[in-house]
Design a protein around this motif. Structure first.
Motif, PDB file in Angstrom:
ATOM      1  N   ILE A   1      36.501  35.143  44.283  1.00 22.03           N
ATOM      2  CA  ILE A   1      37.623  36.074  44.410  1.00 22.03           C
ATOM      3  C   ILE A   1      37.627  36.948  43.163  1.00 22.03           C
ATOM      4  CG2 ILE A   1      40.115  36.341  44.632  1.00 22.03           C
ATOM      5  CD1 ILE A   1      40.146  33.512  45.908  1.00 22.03           C
ATOM      6  N   ALA A   2      37.377  38.233  43.351  1.00 24.17           N
ATOM      7  CA  ALA A   2      37.337  39.186  42.243  1.00 24.17           C
ATOM      8  C   ALA A   2      38.450  40.207  42.450  1.00 24.17           C
ATOM      9  CB  ALA A   2      35.977  39.871  42.184  1.00 24.17           C
ATOM     10  N   ILE A   3      39.453  40.152  41.581  1.00 30.77           N
ATOM     11  CA  ILE A   3      40.616  41.032  41.691  1.00 30.77           C
ATOM     12  C   ILE A   3      40.478  42.157  40.674  1.00 30.77           C
ATOM     13  CG2 ILE A   3      43.137  41.148  41.569  1.00 30.77           C
ATOM     14  CD1 ILE A   3      43.014  38.015  42.069  1.00 30.77           C
ATOM     15  N   SER A   4      40.327  43.378  41.161  1.00 32.75           N
ATOM     16  CA  SER A   4      40.241  44.572  40.326  1.00 32.75           C
ATOM     17  C   SER A   4      39.159  44.467  39.244  1.00 32.75           C
ATOM     18  CB  SER A   4      41.602  44.864  39.686  1.00 32.75           C
ATOM     19  OG  SER A   4      41.605  46.133  39.101  1.00 32.75           O
ATOM     20  N   PRO A   5      37.905  44.235  39.655  1.00 33.47           N
ATOM     21  CA  PRO A   5      36.833  44.132  38.659  1.00 33.47           C
ATOM     22  C   PRO A   5      36.523  45.484  38.019  1.00 33.47           C
ATOM     23  CG  PRO A   5      35.905  44.153  40.851  1.00 33.47           C
ATOM     24  CD  PRO A   5      37.404  44.103  41.020  1.00 33.47           C
ATOM     25  N   ASN A   6      35.993  45.436  36.817  1.00 34.66           N
ATOM     26  CA  ASN A   6      35.557  46.646  36.114  1.00 34.66           C
ATOM     27  C   ASN A   6      34.094  46.893  36.502  1.00 34.66           C
ATOM     28  OD1 ASN A   6      34.822  48.650  34.389  1.00 34.66           O
ATOM     29  ND2 ASN A   6      35.330  47.568  32.507  1.00 34.66           N
ATOM     30  N   LEU A   7      33.890  47.665  37.548  1.00 38.10           N
ATOM     31  CA  LEU A   7      32.533  47.913  38.036  1.00 38.10           C
ATOM     32  C   LEU A   7      31.811  49.004  37.249  1.00 38.10           C
ATOM     33  CD1 LEU A   7      33.139  47.611  41.874  1.00 38.10           C
ATOM     34  CD2 LEU A   7      32.213  45.894  40.313  1.00 38.10           C
ATOM     35  N   ALA A   8      32.505  49.702  36.371  1.00 36.93           N
ATOM     36  CA  ALA A   8      31.887  50.738  35.551  1.00 36.93           C
ATOM     37  C   ALA A   8      31.225  50.143  34.306  1.00 36.93           C
ATOM     38  CB  ALA A   8      32.926  51.771  35.132  1.00 36.93           C
TER      39      ALA A   8
END
Length: 63
Positions: A31-38
């Motif tokens: 479960i990944a809530i609002s990951p920093n994909l940048a």
């Protein structure tokens, strides 16, 4: 039944997705809530695009 769940928010969510790509069967649920994909020139986002989801093993229920 033992069940390992990885849960994270923000940078913790980025770690959850990183662990999915690097060790796909370490946890049964991610479960990944609002990951920093940048992060790191979108390294995790690119890894998810290229990820082979066939690496995930489905384990039969013991019920």
């Amino acid at each position: 039944m033992d069940h390992n769940i990885a849960v994270g928010h923000s940078l913790g969510a980025s770690f959850v997705l990183y662990s999915l790509c690097e060790k796909p069967n370490l946890f049964q649920n991610y479960i990944a809530i609002s990951p920093n994909l940048a992060y790191d020139n979108e390294k995790i986002a690119k890894a998810l695009i290229d990820f082979d989801y066939k690496k995930l093993k489905n384990k039969p229920s013991s019920t």
